[in-house]
Design an enzyme around this catalytic site. Structure first.
Site, PDB file in Angstrom:
ATOM      1  N   HIS A  16       0.802  -1.228   0.000  1.00 20.87           N
ATOM      2  CA  HIS A  16       0.000   0.000   0.000  1.00 20.87           C
ATOM      3  C   HIS A  16       0.842   1.289   0.000  1.00 20.87           C
ATOM      4  O   HIS A  16       0.706   2.143  -0.861  1.00 20.87           O
ATOM      5  CB  HIS A  16      -0.886   0.048   1.250  1.00 20.87           C
ATOM      6  CG  HIS A  16      -1.783  -1.115   1.428  1.00 20.87           C
ATOM      7  ND1 HIS A  16      -2.945  -1.272   0.721  1.00 20.87           N
ATOM      8  CD2 HIS A  16      -1.709  -2.185   2.254  1.00 20.87           C
ATOM      9  CE1 HIS A  16      -3.556  -2.387   1.098  1.00 20.87           C
ATOM     10  NE2 HIS A  16      -2.822  -2.963   2.031  1.00 20.87           N
TER      11      HIS A  16
HETATM   12  C1  BDR Z   1      -2.654   0.489   5.527  1.00 20.08           C
HETATM   13  O1  BDR Z   1      -2.763  -0.178   6.776  1.00 20.08           O
HETATM   14  C2  BDR Z   1      -1.501  -0.577   7.231  1.00 20.08           C
HETATM   15  O2  BDR Z   1      -1.556  -1.846   7.787  1.00 20.08           O
HETATM   16  C3  BDR Z   1      -0.550  -0.446   6.069  1.00 20.08           C
HETATM   17  O3  BDR Z   1       0.738  -0.080   6.528  1.00 20.08           O
HETATM   18  C4  BDR Z   1      -1.173   0.635   5.226  1.00 20.08           C
HETATM   19  O4  BDR Z   1      -0.741   1.913   5.625  1.00 20.08           O
HETATM   20  C5  BDR Z   1      -3.440  -0.300   4.497  1.00 20.08           C
HETATM   21  O5  BDR Z   1      -4.787  -0.385   4.857  1.00 20.08           O
END
Ligand code: BDR
Ligand code: CA
Length: 309
Positions: free
Chosen positions: A239
């Protein structure tokens, strides 16, 4: 492209770590002024310690790290133990850092930095819950006008990862997100809508893990978890590097200006980003919502970053 000054607000986190490395690898385009740690994937002490480890790995302990909010504005902290739990991140193949977080509280350092630099020159990259940023905006609202932009990994309009509609970073602190989305700052949002298009396949991960340098091989420890998911047939997205990728190559993304409101009421839609995709509410647009990305280009950017760093 002139060099952009950025603050990375983050909760490392495997994907946060890769985002930090991607930013550092592109020092010709991005000047990382500092890293502000926030609670999220794990406790804030854990995220600050992990940010320091990533900087040690990159030989960049000159970049200051600040401890931020230990809890969301309202309610108890929810973490993401499955992928980023302390037990997992403690086992990262990363060097221990000899540095410590600086004394100043993260939100105060954000304020001081924005007030002391020319208006319109600093971008915040938000890779975790928006608590630090909401606290900074609450204390000194005028800093919103001084930011060049706030580029964030947040939200979802096509299905969540915490409930049917909410994404983790917003779900952890929807009250902070509501404050941030209500501020006049220019916002660019890499939500799950776009990061779900950046699933890490075995091939992508294999290419990253095969890069013949020390940093890439140490990062392999972070990538093995993603490899396990990919091998099991359910690849996961990387992400947070999408935020840095947008700064480096915005032409790889498409999106639209929309109005976004945040659901803070308890219940099944807690933490939802309510995105007015069809512009039916009559509310003014307040964010640029990314909708698509060049997957191959994204992984090429990561590969070239890890090769160069
Ligand atoms: C987001 O949630 C976190 O677990 C990841 O680092 C990312 O920023 C994705 O939903
Ligand atoms: Ca994160």
């Amino acid at each position: 492209m002139s060099k952009q000054s950025i603050i990375i607000d983050t909760d490392p986190g495997q994907d946060d770590a890769l985002a930090i490395l991607l930013a550092l690898a592109n020092g010709d385009a991005l000047d990382v002024l500092g890293i502000t740690a926030v609670c999220g994937n794990i406790s804030v002490k854990g995220t600050a310690a992990n940010a320091l480890k990533v900087l040690a790995l990159a030989g960049r302990e000159d970049v200051p790290v600040f401890l931020g909010a230990p809890a969301p504005l309202v309610g108890a902290l929810v973490t993401a133990d499955v992928l980023h739990g302390e037990a997992i991140t403690a086992g990262w193949d990363l060097p221990l850092s000899k540095a410590s977080p600086r004394a100043e509280f993260a939100a105060d350092w954000i304020i001081d930095t924005l007030l002391s630099r020319p208006a319109g020159t600093v971008t915040i990259c938000a890779l975790g819950p928006l608590t630090n940023i909401a606290l900074a905006f609450a204390k000194r609202p005028e800093i919103a006008d001084r930011l060049r932009a706030l580029v964030m990994m947040a939200g979802a309009s096509q299905g969540g990862n915490m409930n049917a509609v909410a994404e983790f970073n917003v779900f952890v602190d929807p009250h902070a997100a509501a404050r941030v989305f209500a501020s006049p700052v220019r916002k660019v949002v890499a939500s799950l809508d776009v990061t779900q298009k950046l699933l890490a396949t075995e091939r992508d991960l294999g290419r990253l893990m095969a890069i013949p340098n020390r940093i890439a091989s140490q990062v392999s420890g972070l990538l093995r978890l993603y490899e396990a998911y990919a091998k099991a047939g359910s690849p996961r997205p990387l992400h947070d590097p999408a935020v840095i990728a947008w700064l480096l190559a915005p032409e790889m993304f498409s999106g639209k200006d929309v109005n976004v409101e945040i659901e803070t009421a308890p219940g099944r839609t807690y933490g939802q980003t309510i995105v007015d995709v069809n512009a039916v509410t009559g509310r003014a647009t307040n964010a640029h919502w990314l909708t698509d990305a060049d997957r191959e280009g994204f992984y090429r950017l990561l590969e070239s970053g890890l090769t160069r760093i």
